[in-house]
Design a protein around this motif. Structure first.
Motif, PDB file in Angstrom:
ATOM      1  N   SER A   3      -3.342   2.626  -0.630  1.00 32.90           N
ATOM      2  CA  SER A   3      -3.034   2.607   0.802  1.00 32.90           C
ATOM      3  C   SER A   3      -4.174   3.181   1.636  1.00 32.90           C
ATOM      4  CB  SER A   3      -1.752   3.393   1.078  1.00 32.90           C
ATOM      5  OG  SER A   3      -1.921   4.761   0.709  1.00 32.90           O
ATOM      6  N   GLY A   4      -5.044   4.001   1.041  1.00 28.24           N
ATOM      7  CA  GLY A   4      -6.160   4.580   1.790  1.00 28.24           C
ATOM      8  C   GLY A   4      -7.100   3.527   2.337  1.00 28.24           C
ATOM      9  N   PRO A   5      -7.651   2.661   1.475  1.00 28.84           N
ATOM     10  CA  PRO A   5      -8.532   1.604   1.993  1.00 28.84           C
ATOM     11  C   PRO A   5      -7.798   0.659   2.947  1.00 28.84           C
ATOM     12  CG  PRO A   5      -8.771   1.790  -0.389  1.00 28.84           C
ATOM     13  CD  PRO A   5      -7.639   2.685   0.014  1.00 28.84           C
ATOM     14  N   LEU A   6      -6.538   0.388   2.667  1.00 26.88           N
ATOM     15  CA  LEU A   6      -5.758  -0.478   3.545  1.00 26.88           C
ATOM     16  C   LEU A   6      -5.665   0.151   4.933  1.00 26.88           C
ATOM     17  CD1 LEU A   6      -2.515  -2.364   2.787  1.00 26.88           C
ATOM     18  CD2 LEU A   6      -2.641  -0.927   4.803  1.00 26.88           C
ATOM     19  N   LYS A   7      -5.307   1.435   4.984  1.00 29.87           N
ATOM     20  CA  LYS A   7      -5.157   2.115   6.276  1.00 29.87           C
ATOM     21  C   LYS A   7      -6.502   2.240   6.992  1.00 29.87           C
ATOM     22  CE  LYS A   7      -1.035   4.483   4.799  1.00 29.87           C
ATOM     23  NZ  LYS A   7      -0.462   5.722   4.264  1.00 29.87           N
ATOM     24  N   HIS A   8      -7.566   2.458   6.230  1.00 31.55           N
ATOM     25  CA  HIS A   8      -8.895   2.564   6.827  1.00 31.55           C
ATOM     26  C   HIS A   8      -9.274   1.245   7.512  1.00 31.55           C
ATOM     27  CE1 HIS A   8     -12.993   3.868   7.392  1.00 31.55           C
ATOM     28  NE2 HIS A   8     -13.409   2.732   6.849  1.00 31.55           N
TER      29      HIS A   8
ATOM     30  N   TYR B  27      -7.249  -1.201   8.416  1.00 31.36           N
ATOM     31  CA  TYR B  27      -6.299  -1.485   9.492  1.00 31.36           C
ATOM     32  C   TYR B  27      -6.654  -0.677  10.741  1.00 31.36           C
ATOM     33  CZ  TYR B  27      -1.843  -2.038  11.930  1.00 31.36           C
ATOM     34  OH  TYR B  27      -0.869  -2.321  12.856  1.00 31.36           O
ATOM     35  N   ALA B  28      -6.944   0.608  10.569  1.00 30.70           N
ATOM     36  CA  ALA B  28      -7.301   1.470  11.702  1.00 30.70           C
ATOM     37  C   ALA B  28      -8.572   0.964  12.369  1.00 30.70           C
ATOM     38  CB  ALA B  28      -7.479   2.909  11.232  1.00 30.70           C
ATOM     39  N   GLN B  29      -9.549   0.591  11.567  1.00 28.02           N
ATOM     40  CA  GLN B  29     -10.824   0.108  12.092  1.00 28.02           C
ATOM     41  C   GLN B  29     -10.631  -1.172  12.904  1.00 28.02           C
ATOM     42  OE1 GLN B  29     -13.645  -0.668   8.969  1.00 28.02           O
ATOM     43  NE2 GLN B  29     -15.385  -0.262  10.304  1.00 28.02           N
ATOM     44  N   GLU B  30      -9.862  -2.112  12.365  1.00 34.71           N
ATOM     45  CA  GLU B  30      -9.672  -3.395  13.050  1.00 34.71           C
ATOM     46  C   GLU B  30      -8.758  -3.303  14.270  1.00 34.71           C
ATOM     47  OE1 GLU B  30      -8.702  -6.691  10.497  1.00 34.71           O
ATOM     48  OE2 GLU B  30     -10.182  -6.059   8.994  1.00 34.71           O
ATOM     49  N   HIS B  31      -7.892  -2.253  14.318  1.00 32.44           N
ATOM     50  CA  HIS B  31      -6.939  -2.146  15.417  1.00 32.44           C
ATOM     51  C   HIS B  31      -7.221  -0.966  16.352  1.00 32.44           C
ATOM     52  CE1 HIS B  31      -4.844  -4.740  12.534  1.00 32.44           C
ATOM     53  NE2 HIS B  31      -4.232  -5.237  13.591  1.00 32.44           N
ATOM     54  N   GLY B  32      -8.325  -0.252  16.133  1.00 31.18           N
ATOM     55  CA  GLY B  32      -8.689   0.863  17.002  1.00 31.18           C
ATOM     56  C   GLY B  32      -7.700   2.011  16.952  1.00 31.18           C
ATOM     57  N   LEU B  33      -7.200   2.347  15.762  1.00 31.46           N
ATOM     58  CA  LEU B  33      -6.199   3.406  15.612  1.00 31.46           C
ATOM     59  C   LEU B  33      -6.801   4.650  14.970  1.00 31.46           C
ATOM     60  CD1 LEU B  33      -3.252   1.171  14.344  1.00 31.46           C
ATOM     61  CD2 LEU B  33      -3.642   2.033  16.665  1.00 31.46           C
ATOM     62  N   ASP B  34      -6.068   5.746  15.028  1.00 28.08           N
ATOM     63  CA  ASP B  34      -6.485   7.035  14.472  1.00 28.08           C
ATOM     64  C   ASP B  34      -6.227   7.048  12.965  1.00 28.08           C
ATOM     65  OD1 ASP B  34      -6.478   9.729  13.538  1.00 28.08           O
ATOM     66  OD2 ASP B  34      -6.110  10.442  15.581  1.00 28.08           O
ATOM     67  N   LEU B  35      -7.289   6.981  12.167  1.00 29.42           N
ATOM     68  CA  LEU B  35      -7.157   6.926  10.714  1.00 29.42           C
ATOM     69  C   LEU B  35      -6.476   8.165  10.165  1.00 29.42           C
ATOM     70  CD1 LEU B  35      -7.663   5.657   7.946  1.00 29.42           C
ATOM     71  CD2 LEU B  35      -9.946   6.710   7.995  1.00 29.42           C
ATOM     72  N   ASP B  36      -6.834   9.348  10.645  1.00 27.86           N
ATOM     73  CA  ASP B  36      -6.238  10.582  10.117  1.00 27.86           C
ATOM     74  C   ASP B  36      -4.725  10.576  10.283  1.00 27.86           C
ATOM     75  OD1 ASP B  36      -8.651  11.633   9.254  1.00 27.86           O
ATOM     76  OD2 ASP B  36      -9.054  12.600  11.185  1.00 27.86           O
ATOM     77  N   GLN B  37      -4.255  10.090  11.415  1.00 33.15           N
ATOM     78  CA  GLN B  37      -2.801  10.038  11.621  1.00 33.15           C
ATOM     79  C   GLN B  37      -2.150   8.963  10.760  1.00 33.15           C
ATOM     80  OE1 GLN B  37      -0.879  10.842  15.329  1.00 33.15           O
ATOM     81  NE2 GLN B  37      -2.849  11.211  16.329  1.00 33.15           N
TER      82      GLN B  37
ATOM     83  N   LYS C 154       2.207   6.997  11.705  1.00 31.23           N
ATOM     84  CA  LYS C 154       2.109   6.001  10.640  1.00 31.23           C
ATOM     85  C   LYS C 154       3.340   5.102  10.634  1.00 31.23           C
ATOM     86  CE  LYS C 154       2.848   7.265   6.352  1.00 31.23           C
ATOM     87  NZ  LYS C 154       2.632   7.857   5.024  1.00 31.23           N
ATOM     88  N   GLU C 155       4.511   5.696  10.820  1.00 30.41           N
ATOM     89  CA  GLU C 155       5.757   4.918  10.782  1.00 30.41           C
ATOM     90  C   GLU C 155       5.805   3.895  11.917  1.00 30.41           C
ATOM     91  OE1 GLU C 155       7.651   4.940   8.166  1.00 30.41           O
ATOM     92  OE2 GLU C 155       6.439   6.546   7.332  1.00 30.41           O
ATOM     93  N   ARG C 156       5.219   4.233  13.059  1.00 29.37           N
ATOM     94  CA  ARG C 156       5.194   3.318  14.204  1.00 29.37           C
ATOM     95  C   ARG C 156       4.443   2.027  13.862  1.00 29.37           C
ATOM     96  NH1 ARG C 156       2.046   5.710  18.958  1.00 29.37           N
ATOM     97  NH2 ARG C 156       2.979   7.485  17.947  1.00 29.37           N
ATOM     98  N   TYR C 157       3.418   2.118  13.036  1.00 34.29           N
ATOM     99  CA  TYR C 157       2.578   0.966  12.702  1.00 34.29           C
ATOM    100  C   TYR C 157       2.874   0.376  11.329  1.00 34.29           C
ATOM    101  CZ  TYR C 157      -0.062   2.429  16.763  1.00 34.29           C
ATOM    102  OH  TYR C 157      -0.414   2.765  18.038  1.00 34.29           O
ATOM    103  N   ARG C 158       3.770   1.003  10.573  1.00 31.53           N
ATOM    104  CA  ARG C 158       3.993   0.608   9.181  1.00 31.53           C
ATOM    105  C   ARG C 158       4.340  -0.875   9.042  1.00 31.53           C
ATOM    106  NH1 ARG C 158       5.066   3.088   4.233  1.00 31.53           N
ATOM    107  NH2 ARG C 158       5.288   5.157   5.130  1.00 31.53           N
TER     108      ARG C 158
END
Length: 192
Positions: A42-47, A49-59, A67-71
């Motif tokens: 899930s780490g690379p997936l979230k990285h 996803y965050a990069q492509e959608h302009g989101l906060d990776l740490d959160q 995380k639940e909001r975007y799950r």
């Protein structure tokens, strides 16, 4: 990516809040970081996803409501990526892993298992972590349509033979007792 034939790969599968991260972190603590790395698909997936959608990776990497909001959307996005390239996230997660023991904390799809078993057929083992819904609720889980009934939660509920099943409940045998055969195999792999 390490291709050492002595590598032991343990893929942990289970529902949200079953305790996969807790258990895999304990294994790494027991074996040491020089011997064991925890791979989180899930780490690379979230990285990405965050990069492509302009989101906060740490959160996104944390356990909170962000995380639940975007799950749900993240699951759909990840499935789309997997349809294009089933091993995409597995390759990213294993890049640079040099330890003799790899513990995959969050294998969730048959494509994840297939990728590891096709590249490391003799070294890959599967471990199911299970907890009752009541226990999972006590850990903060509540059923979310589109998440808990999606492939990411249910794709490995049938058709998979597990090498070990860990019951992560208060009234189950101790975690230490259940982990003994897994740790023994990992320790043997580490000294080969």
């Amino acid at each position: 990516m390490a291709t050492n034939v002595q590598t032991d790969i343990q893929s942990f599968l289970g529902k949200r809040k079953s305790g996969k991260d807790f258990i895999t972190d304990r294994i790494q603590e027991r074996l040491g970081r020089g011997v064991c790395c925890v791979l989180r698909l899930s780490g690379p997936l979230k990285h990405q996803y965050a990069q492509e959608h302009g989101l906060d990776l740490d959160q996104l990497l944390g356990p909170g409501p962000y995380k639940e909001r975007y799950r749900g959307d993240m699951i759909c996005w990840g499935e789309s990526r997997r349809r294009q390239d089933p091993g995409f996230f597995c390759r990213l997660a294993t890049r640079g892993a040099l330890q003799p023991v790899w513990v995959v904390s969050d294998a969730r799809r048959l494509s994840d298992l297939t990728w590891f078993k096709s590249r490391f057929p003799q070294q890959t083992r599967t471990v199911r972590v299970q907890s009752s819904e009541e226990t999972r609720r006590q850990r903060g889980w509540s059923f979310t349509a589109g998440v808990d009934d999606a492939e990411s939660e249910c794709g490995l509920d049938s058709g998979v033979e597990f090498d070990w099943i860990i019951t992560n409940e208060v009234n189950a045998p101790s975690l230490e007792e259940q982990l003994q055969p897994i740790l023994k195999l990992a320790e043997e792999s580490a000294v080969l």
